[in-house]
Structure formats: C-alpha cells, structure tokens
Motif scaffolding. Structure first.
Motif, mmCIF file in Angstrom:
data_model
loop_
_atom_site.group_PDB
_atom_site.id
_atom_site.type_symbol
_atom_site.label_atom_id
_atom_site.label_comp_id
_atom_site.label_asym_id
_atom_site.label_seq_id
_atom_site.Cartn_x
_atom_site.Cartn_y
_atom_site.Cartn_z
ATOM 1 N N CYS A 282 4.624 35.084 31.561
ATOM 2 C CA CYS A 282 4.766 34.178 32.710
ATOM 3 C C CYS A 282 5.923 34.608 33.613
ATOM 4 O O CYS A 282 6.734 35.450 33.262
ATOM 5 C CB CYS A 282 5.012 32.751 32.233
ATOM 6 S SG CYS A 282 6.597 32.571 31.387
ATOM 7 N N ASN A 283 5.981 33.961 34.781
ATOM 8 C CA ASN A 283 7.091 34.195 35.701
ATOM 9 C C ASN A 283 8.122 33.098 35.562
ATOM 10 O O ASN A 283 8.888 32.834 36.470
ATOM 11 C CB ASN A 283 6.562 34.169 37.138
ATOM 12 C CG ASN A 283 6.333 35.562 37.639
ATOM 13 O OD1 ASN A 283 6.788 36.518 37.016
ATOM 14 N ND2 ASN A 283 5.630 35.689 38.752
ATOM 15 N N CYS A 284 8.122 32.433 34.399
ATOM 16 C CA CYS A 284 8.925 31.212 34.266
ATOM 17 C C CYS A 284 10.421 31.516 34.237
ATOM 18 O O CYS A 284 11.234 30.597 34.260
ATOM 19 C CB CYS A 284 8.499 30.432 33.035
ATOM 20 S SG CYS A 284 8.245 31.472 31.602
ATOM 21 N N ASN A 285 10.801 32.794 34.167
ATOM 22 C CA ASN A 285 12.229 33.096 34.180
ATOM 23 C C ASN A 285 12.755 33.422 35.577
ATOM 24 O O ASN A 285 13.921 33.768 35.728
ATOM 25 C CB ASN A 285 12.542 34.232 33.195
ATOM 26 C CG ASN A 285 12.083 33.864 31.804
ATOM 27 O OD1 ASN A 285 11.119 34.420 31.314
ATOM 28 N ND2 ASN A 285 12.729 32.886 31.207
ATOM 29 N N ASN A 286 11.923 33.295 36.594
ATOM 30 C CA ASN A 286 12.449 33.354 37.968
ATOM 31 C C ASN A 286 13.110 32.015 38.251
ATOM 32 O O ASN A 286 12.531 30.972 37.955
ATOM 33 C CB ASN A 286 11.314 33.534 38.979
ATOM 34 C CG ASN A 286 10.762 34.954 38.979
ATOM 35 O OD1 ASN A 286 11.180 35.790 38.187
ATOM 36 N ND2 ASN A 286 9.814 35.207 39.853
#
Ligand code: 13P
Ligand code: SF4
Length: 342
Positions: A282-286
C-alpha cells in the motif's frame, strides 16, 4: 485569465484558487519569479514531493529547518512542510511573513495532544521536567519546558539532571525509544504518527529475508517492534547521513518514502526499498498531511501571500522560551548539505 503577471502581492485582491491557474504557465519559472519578487526563501522537509524538494532553497529535517527559519534574512518564509513546522518558523521569526501552501497540513501527533489536556497532564506531574517533541501546536510548546526533535532528543535528555523525572509528549514511540536508550524515568503521552505506525513487522521481516545484508534504517517514530530490526535509528537527516557513509548497495527505509528522492540523487546506482505497510504494497506510509502541499498550491501561496501563519503574541513569547532552549541545548549544526544550487 493570465495569472503570470503578478507584480504585487495579491493580499489586497481576491485570492486565486487552483482552478484559476493558467494550465499553460511554467509553474517552476513562476514560483522562481515570485520567490525573487517577494524576497522569499522556500524551506522544504524531506517528506515533501520530489518537485517541491528540488525547487526549495533548503531541504532539511525539523531541526535544520528551525535553524534556517531563525537565521534567514528573507522577508518571507514559504514553508513546504506541515503547520507545526511553519508555526515554529513564526515563533522564531515573528517579523517575517510565514506562508504555507495548505493550512490543512496538520499532523496526527499534534492532533493527539490538545493544549487543555496537556496542561492537566503537566499539573498532575508537577515535579517533572517536560520535554515535548516539536510535532505539537504552538500552545503546547508554550506549556512545555524544552522542545526536542528526533535529531537532538537523546542529546538533550543527557543534559537533564539524573534525578529529574521526565514527561515526554506527544509521541509514545519516540518517548519509549528514548527511555530505552537513556535508561531514564519517562512518563509518556500516548500519541503516535499515523504514518510510522503503519509499517508491518511481518512484511519487513519477509523483505529482510529477500535482501540479506541490506541495512534497515528507521525513524524513531516507528513502534518498537519495527525498531528492533533496525541497523540504524535516527531522524531523517541522520538516515541520509547513514546512507551517504555506507558501502551497502541496497537499503530498506522505514520512514516516509519521499525521503528516498534525496538518496537516489546522491547514489543513483544504489537500491532503496521503502519498508512495507500492512498489506505489503500500500501507499499508506505517504504522509497525507505533507501530500496536501503541491506545486500548484506553492505557486498560489506565493501569488496570494496566503495562507499566512499567525501565532498570538502571548503564546509565541512562551513558546519561544522552550524552542530557544532546544536550540541552545542542541549539538552544533552540521554543514548544510542540501542547500539548493541556484
Ligand atoms: P525529522 O525530519 O526531524 O526527523 O522529523 C520527521 C517528521 O515526522 C516530521 O514530521
Ligand atoms: Fe506528522 Fe507523521 Fe506526517 Fe510527520 S509523518 S507530519 S509525524 S503525521
């Protein structure tokens, strides 16, 4: 509408919005022109979009950016980061106009620590010295004894007399990391960064198995189950310094992934892999707050000279005491490595 000719600040005019930007203008050239016209300095954090990092006059971590904001002789500071960073610039340089591209760029750590609750926390621990992470509101800074960032926190803790118990807010993971490292008695506020607590230990261990020998570099806002796998724990600047001084050719990076832009610029032949989130892809760490700032909004804030940061003077003067203590108790500044070349 031609938005390319803006010879004076639009503060007295109706502000432009994103839909009114001429789609044919060269945004970089316009930002550059307005920056010169306004005598503005653009400061950016490593978690900003690559294009914003590249156009900034200076890119740094929270401590570097505070120092830069205190020392600049520009009339205007354009802060490409989150609101607490821009507020810190205003606390240090009240005579300057401080603008940021999107006023909604907050921080989950700041949100976790409302000033009234923090005041009660302090009142419940009257014999404690209060060290507060810079990721908090100006009001909370005003209620704190000393502000710290992830690059000076350990150094500052080491200057607090041994017998003095410490209150640490608002990041429970950074606080727990400091307590483990220093062996100090610390009472922790239970806030967290929504970005750094997303990393998955299971996915990280899988990745480490796929890249044996790749150092894992982690920010101390990560929970302990991630930090226990790290070869190096430190602030964004310290992670960059580690990469620059290492012979390894592959690195696993457990912090907000936009920092990888600086790594690729310095070492284009090396491989940098962002540590995975819960589903591994996922891109959840942006950081969703940092992402609110865009090149369009950067252009608009220079054109409109808005939104501007205001800190009530009474709060600012009190907050300045704890921020100034931080600067006085910090290790000497390193030479600025990420100064943009004109
Ligand atoms: P530093 O750049 O000071 O390490 O801070 C990281 C961060 O989360 C900023 O919000
Ligand atoms: Fe706040 Fe975390 Fe975003 Fe930094 S990365 S601004 S600590 S939410």
């Amino acid at each position: 509408m031609n938005t390319t000719v803006l010879d004076k600040p639009r503060a007295d005019l109706r502000p432009l919005d994103v839909t009114e930007i001429d789609p044919f203008i060269d945004l970089k050239a316009e930002i550059d022109r307005l920056r010169r016209q306004r005598n503005a300095v653009i400061l950016a954090h490593y978690y900003q979009d690559a294009e914003i990092q590249d156009i900034a006059d200076f890119v740094g971590d929270s401590l570097d950016l505070s120092r830069k904001a205190a020392a600049t002789d520009a009339d205007v500071i354009v802060f490409c980061g989150v609101r607490f960073m821009a507020e810190t610039a205003k606390i240090l340089s009240p005579q300057k106009t401080v603008i940021l591209p999107d006023m909604a760029a907050g921080c989950s750590l700041e949100d976790s620590c409302p000033p009234d609750e923090f005041r009660r926390f302090r009142e419940e621990h009257p014999d404690h010295v209060s060290l507060t992470y810079i990721n908090c509101s100006a009001e909370v800074k005003a209620l704190s004894d000393i502000i710290v960032t992830s690059s000076n926190a350990e150094y500052i803790v080491s200057q607090i007399p041994e017998d003095k118990p410490i209150l640490f807010a608002p990041d429970r993971y950074l606080g727990a990391y400091l307590a483990r490292k220093t062996g100090r008695d610390m009472t922790l506020w239970q806030g967290s960064c929504i970005v750094h607590e997303q990393f998955s230990e299971r996915e990280l261990v899988k990745l480490m198995g796929q890249h044996p020998g790749a150092p894992v570099l982690a920010h101390p806002e990560c929970p302990g189950h991630i930090l226990q796998h790290a070869d190096h724990v430190g602030s964004t600047s310290s992670i960059l310094n580690y990469v620059n001084g290492s012979d390894a050719d592959t690195f696993i990076i457990a912090t907000e992934p936009h920092i990888i832009h600086q790594m690729r610029k310095k070492a284009p032949d090396k491989t940098f892999i962002g540590a995975p989130g819960q589903d591994g892809a996922c891109n959840c760490n942006n950081c969703p707050f940092m992402e609110l700032n865009t090149m369009e909004k950067l252009y608009l804030c220079l054109a409109n000279m808005a939104p501007q940061i205001e800190v009530p003077e009474e709060v600012r003067v009190k907050a300045l005491r704890s921020v100034q203590r931080m600067l006085d108790m910090s290790p000497p500044a390193r030479p600025a490595r990420h100064e943009a070349v004109a």
